[in-house]
Design a protein around this motif. Structure first.
Motif, PDB file in Angstrom:
ATOM      1  N   THR A  19     -45.962  73.219 -50.416  1.00 31.67           N
ATOM      2  CA  THR A  19     -45.985  73.063 -51.757  1.00 31.67           C
ATOM      3  C   THR A  19     -47.532  73.087 -52.254  1.00 31.67           C
ATOM      4  N   GLN A  20     -48.162  72.637 -51.525  1.00 30.74           N
ATOM      5  CA  GLN A  20     -49.702  72.817 -51.796  1.00 30.74           C
ATOM      6  C   GLN A  20     -50.281  74.200 -52.087  1.00 30.74           C
ATOM      7  N   THR A  21     -49.542  75.138 -51.635  1.00 28.66           N
ATOM      8  CA  THR A  21     -49.723  76.669 -51.823  1.00 28.66           C
ATOM      9  C   THR A  21     -49.587  76.987 -53.342  1.00 28.66           C
ATOM     10  N   VAL A  22     -48.549  76.203 -53.737  1.00 29.54           N
ATOM     11  CA  VAL A  22     -48.179  76.550 -55.441  1.00 29.54           C
ATOM     12  C   VAL A  22     -49.499  75.941 -56.189  1.00 29.54           C
ATOM     13  N   PHE A  23     -50.170  74.769 -55.909  1.00 33.64           N
ATOM     14  CA  PHE A  23     -51.258  74.360 -56.511  1.00 33.64           C
ATOM     15  C   PHE A  23     -52.498  75.101 -56.146  1.00 33.64           C
ATOM     16  N   GLU A  24     -52.683  75.636 -55.132  1.00 35.93           N
ATOM     17  CA  GLU A  24     -53.967  76.548 -54.605  1.00 35.93           C
ATOM     18  C   GLU A  24     -53.624  77.674 -55.476  1.00 35.93           C
ATOM     19  N   TYR A  25     -52.548  78.212 -55.663  1.00 37.58           N
ATOM     20  CA  TYR A  25     -52.562  79.611 -56.596  1.00 37.58           C
ATOM     21  C   TYR A  25     -52.521  79.290 -57.692  1.00 37.58           C
ATOM     22  N   ALA A  26     -52.084  78.080 -58.263  1.00 39.50           N
ATOM     23  CA  ALA A  26     -52.411  77.637 -59.863  1.00 39.50           C
ATOM     24  C   ALA A  26     -53.752  77.789 -60.117  1.00 39.50           C
ATOM     25  N   ASN A  27     -54.641  77.381 -59.067  1.00 37.06           N
ATOM     26  CA  ASN A  27     -56.219  77.223 -59.395  1.00 37.06           C
ATOM     27  C   ASN A  27     -56.742  78.762 -59.612  1.00 37.06           C
ATOM     28  N   LYS A  28     -56.035  79.619 -58.666  1.00 34.69           N
ATOM     29  CA  LYS A  28     -56.442  81.074 -58.696  1.00 34.69           C
ATOM     30  C   LYS A  28     -56.263  81.766 -59.971  1.00 34.69           C
ATOM     31  N   VAL A  29     -54.746  81.610 -60.318  1.00 35.51           N
ATOM     32  CA  VAL A  29     -54.161  82.332 -61.630  1.00 35.51           C
ATOM     33  C   VAL A  29     -55.191  81.664 -62.872  1.00 35.51           C
ATOM     34  N   ALA A  30     -55.373  80.414 -62.692  1.00 32.06           N
ATOM     35  CA  ALA A  30     -55.862  79.793 -64.095  1.00 32.06           C
ATOM     36  C   ALA A  30     -57.338  80.176 -64.050  1.00 32.06           C
ATOM     37  N   GLY A  31     -58.167  80.456 -62.932  1.00 32.91           N
ATOM     38  CA  GLY A  31     -59.509  81.075 -62.910  1.00 32.91           C
ATOM     39  C   GLY A  31     -60.474  79.474 -62.784  1.00 32.91           C
ATOM     40  N   GLU A  32     -59.702  78.559 -62.337  1.00 33.23           N
ATOM     41  CA  GLU A  32     -60.639  77.189 -62.517  1.00 33.23           C
ATOM     42  C   GLU A  32     -60.144  76.438 -61.344  1.00 33.23           C
ATOM     43  N   PHE A  34     -58.495  73.370 -61.215  1.00 35.05           N
ATOM     44  CA  PHE A  34     -57.686  72.354 -61.947  1.00 35.05           C
ATOM     45  C   PHE A  34     -57.241  71.381 -61.068  1.00 35.05           C
ATOM     46  N   TYR A  35     -56.642  71.857 -59.822  1.00 41.30           N
ATOM     47  CA  TYR A  35     -55.937  71.032 -58.987  1.00 41.30           C
ATOM     48  C   TYR A  35     -56.905  70.715 -57.926  1.00 41.30           C
ATOM     49  N   VAL A  36     -56.891  69.430 -57.298  1.00 38.20           N
ATOM     50  CA  VAL A  36     -57.721  69.093 -56.201  1.00 38.20           C
ATOM     51  C   VAL A  36     -56.610  68.333 -55.205  1.00 38.20           C
ATOM     52  N   LEU A  37     -56.552  68.688 -53.831  1.00 39.00           N
ATOM     53  CA  LEU A  37     -55.551  68.330 -53.255  1.00 39.00           C
ATOM     54  C   LEU A  37     -56.156  67.235 -52.061  1.00 39.00           C
ATOM     55  N   GLN A  38     -55.492  66.172 -51.750  1.00 38.47           N
ATOM     56  CA  GLN A  38     -55.848  65.467 -50.492  1.00 38.47           C
ATOM     57  C   GLN A  38     -54.700  64.858 -49.710  1.00 38.47           C
ATOM     58  N   ASN A  39     -54.916  64.691 -48.480  1.00 42.70           N
ATOM     59  CA  ASN A  39     -53.653  64.172 -47.771  1.00 42.70           C
ATOM     60  C   ASN A  39     -54.305  62.829 -47.183  1.00 42.70           C
ATOM     61  N   PHE A  40     -52.962  62.042 -47.292  1.00 38.71           N
ATOM     62  CA  PHE A  40     -53.209  60.468 -47.259  1.00 38.71           C
ATOM     63  C   PHE A  40     -52.031  59.739 -46.195  1.00 38.71           C
ATOM     64  N   SER A  41     -52.256  59.093 -45.503  1.00 35.67           N
ATOM     65  CA  SER A  41     -51.532  58.003 -44.690  1.00 35.67           C
ATOM     66  C   SER A  41     -51.867  56.632 -45.030  1.00 35.67           C
ATOM     67  N   ALA A  42     -50.782  55.682 -44.478  1.00 39.05           N
ATOM     68  CA  ALA A  42     -50.914  54.356 -44.685  1.00 39.05           C
ATOM     69  C   ALA A  42     -52.100  53.975 -43.897  1.00 39.05           C
ATOM     70  N   ALA A  43     -52.223  54.567 -42.566  1.00 38.96           N
ATOM     71  CA  ALA A  43     -53.202  54.309 -41.740  1.00 38.96           C
ATOM     72  C   ALA A  43     -54.447  54.958 -41.561  1.00 38.96           C
ATOM     73  N   GLY A  44     -54.337  56.302 -42.117  1.00 36.26           N
ATOM     74  CA  GLY A  44     -55.505  57.169 -42.116  1.00 36.26           C
ATOM     75  C   GLY A  44     -55.199  57.913 -40.622  1.00 36.26           C
ATOM     76  N   GLY A  45     -56.098  58.851 -40.353  1.00 33.45           N
ATOM     77  CA  GLY A  45     -56.539  59.564 -39.102  1.00 33.45           C
ATOM     78  C   GLY A  45     -55.445  60.385 -38.988  1.00 33.45           C
ATOM     79  N   ASP A  46     -55.092  61.205 -37.740  1.00 36.19           N
ATOM     80  CA  ASP A  46     -53.953  62.044 -37.563  1.00 36.19           C
ATOM     81  C   ASP A  46     -52.599  61.628 -37.843  1.00 36.19           C
ATOM     82  N   GLN A  47     -51.803  62.195 -38.621  1.00 34.49           N
ATOM     83  CA  GLN A  47     -50.547  61.646 -38.812  1.00 34.49           C
ATOM     84  C   GLN A  47     -49.640  62.928 -38.309  1.00 34.49           C
ATOM     85  N   ARG A  48     -48.703  62.440 -37.495  1.00 29.28           N
ATOM     86  CA  ARG A  48     -48.078  63.511 -36.583  1.00 29.28           C
ATOM     87  C   ARG A  48     -46.821  64.077 -37.524  1.00 29.28           C
TER      88      ARG A  48
END
Length: 313
Positions: A19-32, A34-48
């Motif tokens: 689903t992150q690709t939808v927001f990635e391409y929204a930025n491309k289509v909008a020409g700005e 607009f969306y900034v994405l980050q991944n989080f987890s409760a403990a941080g670090g690599d999440q399996r």
């Protein structure tokens, strides 16, 4: 600028990250950007993930100014409940976030955190009954692509998360941008949230090309009467052979299958158009509006008028 945080729980399914690709391409289509994405987890670090692949994440408690939180689902939420830390975190961030969304079985995480209390929600149909049993205060609708109830968004199975993300883009940036994203990602249509999780064509799943060809022919010609002889000719079989092979491959008679296709086509027209029911009945091959109503009651348990009112609401 709109900040989206993905909360990844242990064993999350990587399809949710599509689903992150939808927001990635929204930025491309909008020409700005607009969306900034980050991944989080409760403990941080690599999440399996469920595949065993590790995804780098930040510790959720360090998140700042996240407008939308998205919780990805896991393969079996009954075997992988959320942690107390994840539940406490969601209970806290919901106060400041613009919206909180769950993809597929991620809805169980929201439910465990109490965010779905007395709300409408959906999840993958396999686990919908379990969710209703475990959380009787939630109005679980097990046959919806996605549901928006105030600031809480929930989606059905994994690919339905794409529809949910696209609906967010449409709400944030407008219909023109969302259509551009769908076109770039070869998403053939923007499915409304009220659409069913199931497709009659998928349910039938014929095993041979000849029966599949007959079904495709039927779907394109629903507006007129269809006979077994006509479908048999399309499959290059005698009518008797066709009926026998069709029933063996699909588990139902040709007449019953055609009725199911008409029902699905009529439902889609009700969801996506404002045509009068008389026209919908005619275009999908029912004898008249009354006949369509009878089939709707058999198939869905509600008349077409009720379904239309529900979609509009």
């Amino acid at each position: 600028m709109h900040h989206i945080g993905y909360l990844l729980t242990e064993g999350f399914q990587v399809m949710g990250l599509a689903t992150q690709t939808v927001f990635e391409y929204a930025n491309k289509v909008a020409g700005e950007e607009f969306y900034v994405l980050q991944n989080f987890s409760a403990a941080g670090g690599d999440q399996r993930s469920s595949l065993g692949v590790g995804i780098a994440t930040r510790k959720a408690s360090t998140a700042d100014q996240i407008d939308t939180w998205v919780v990805c689902g896991v393969g079996n939420p009954l075997e992988s409940p959320s942690s107390p830390e994840e539940r406490a975190f969601l209970q806290d961030v919901v106060k400041d976030a613009r919206r909180v969304a769950a993809i597929c079985t991620g809805a169980f995480v929201l439910a465990e955190a109490g965010l779905l209390h007395r709300r409408r929600a959906t999840t993958h149909w396999v686990f919908a009954r379990d969710m209703q049993t475990l959380f009787p205060d939630i109005q679980v609708e097990n046959d919806r692509i996605y549901i928006v109830d105030g600031p809480i968004w929930t989606s059905a199975g994994m690919t339905a998360g794409l529809d949910l993300a696209l609906a967010m883009v449409e709400k944030d940036l407008g219909d023109e941008v969302s259509r551009g994203v769908a076109h770039n990602l070869v998403m053939h249509q923007h499915r409304s949230g009220g659409q069913s999780q199931h497709s009659e064509m998928l349910t039938l799943a014929p095993k041979s090309d000849r029966i599949q060809n007959a079904m495709n022919y039927a779907r394109k010609n629903l507006a007129r009467a269809l006979t077994v002889d006509e479908l048999a000719e399309e499959a290059n079989l005698s009518p008797r052979q066709f009926s026998r092979v069709f029933t063996a491959e699909t588990g139902m008679s040709p007449a019953k299958a055609i009725e199911g296709l008409r029902l699905e086509a009529a439902r889609l027209m009700i969801e996506k158009s404002r045509h009068p029911l008389e026209i919908i009945a005619r275009e999908t091959g029912f004898r008249d509006r009354r006949h369509m109503r009878e089939v709707f009651l058999r198939g869905f348990g509600v008349p077409p008028q009720s379904m239309r009112r529900e979609v509009r609401s």
